[in-house]
Enzyme design. Structure first.
Site, short mmCIF file in Angstrom:
data_model
loop_
_atom_site.label_atom_id
_atom_site.label_comp_id
_atom_site.label_asym_id
_atom_site.label_seq_id
_atom_site.Cartn_x
_atom_site.Cartn_y
_atom_site.Cartn_z
CG LEU A 50 -1.93 -1.09 1.41
CD1 LEU A 50 -2.63 -0.95 2.76
CD2 LEU A 50 -2.95 -1.06 0.28
CG ASP A 51 0.49 4.39 -2.89
OD1 ASP A 51 1.28 3.55 -3.35
OD2 ASP A 51 -0.31 5.04 -3.59
NE ARG A 52 5.07 8.94 2.85
CZ ARG A 52 5.92 9.94 2.58
NH1 ARG A 52 7.15 9.90 3.04
NH2 ARG A 52 5.53 10.96 1.84
#
Length: 229
Positions: A50-52
């Protein structure tokens, strides 16, 4: 397998500028050496990311056989992934899909963009959950593909940028959100469904919205009641 809920602001695996404090560091400490080694030193057990800025449910592999089975399901897009978000504006339809290819931005290599020549196929299915007049909407997304920043780019391209997205969103509107107390992007991985890599049993995982996002959802729904109730 190990199931976890990643908080917003945490990077999944070490990268330039993020050598420590990552999800991988936490997994290594928690699992005490019991993680799949297929991902190498930097990504042990990691089969998706998942993106940050995104919170939500994730699964990692503790053994190589589980890693191979999970990675195969993600590669053929058989994993059901559901996200929730709040966006600026309200779509004119109750549901729809965005089918536009993605690739690196031609001038900014840190961004993704709609790329008609040489881009990879990217399909995002969405459904309207609630609306706040014409100002904002709560949407649900299912991914047919899993490209980098797929939901964020597709939404921005469609004219409905994510709340709090500082890369593809509306800078001025996001400043209003920060003043109202929302200091993160409103995108949450709410649900994962796949087959157990060893037993083939169906597995469904869900993570409720974090408190700070649930509060904004309540405001969106209350605004809708005021406007149309």
């Amino acid at each position: 397998l190990i199931v976890l809920v990643k908080p917003a602001g945490m990077v999944v695996h070490p990268a330039p500028g993020h050598a420590g404090g990552t999800l991988v560091n936490a997994l290594l400490a928690h699992c005490a050496g019991s993680l799949s080694g297929i991902g190498g030193v930097a990504r042990p057990g990691i089969v998706h990311r998942l993106d940050r800025e995104v919170s939500g449910v994730m699964v990692a592999a503790k053994h190589d056989r589980a890693h191979v089975g999970l990675a195969g399901q993600f590669s053929v897009h058989s994993v059901d992934r559901v996200y929730e978000a709040v966006v600026w504006g309200v779509p004119g339809l109750a549901a729809g899909s965005v089918d536009r290819p993605l690739g690196r931005h031609p001038t900014d290599r840190k961004r993704m963009a709609i790329v008609t020549r040489g881009g990879k196929r990217a399909v995002t299915h969405w459904r309207l959950l609630a609306a706040a007049g014409t100002r904002a909407a709560r949407l649900e997304f299912r991914l047919e593909t899993g490209r980098t920043h797929q939901i964020r780019v597709h939404l921005s391209h469609s004219g409905f940028p994510l709340f709090g997205d500082d890369k593809y969103g509306d800078f001025a509107l996001n400043k209003q959100l920060e003043k109202a107390g929302l200091k993160r992007m409103f995108l949450h991985a709410a649900h994962l469904a796949f087959r157990h890599p060893l037993t083939d049993a169906p597995i469904e995982l869900s993570a409720p919205l974090p408190d700070e996002l649930a509060a904004f959802v309540a405001e969106v729904e209350q605004a809708e009641e005021r406007d149309y109730g």
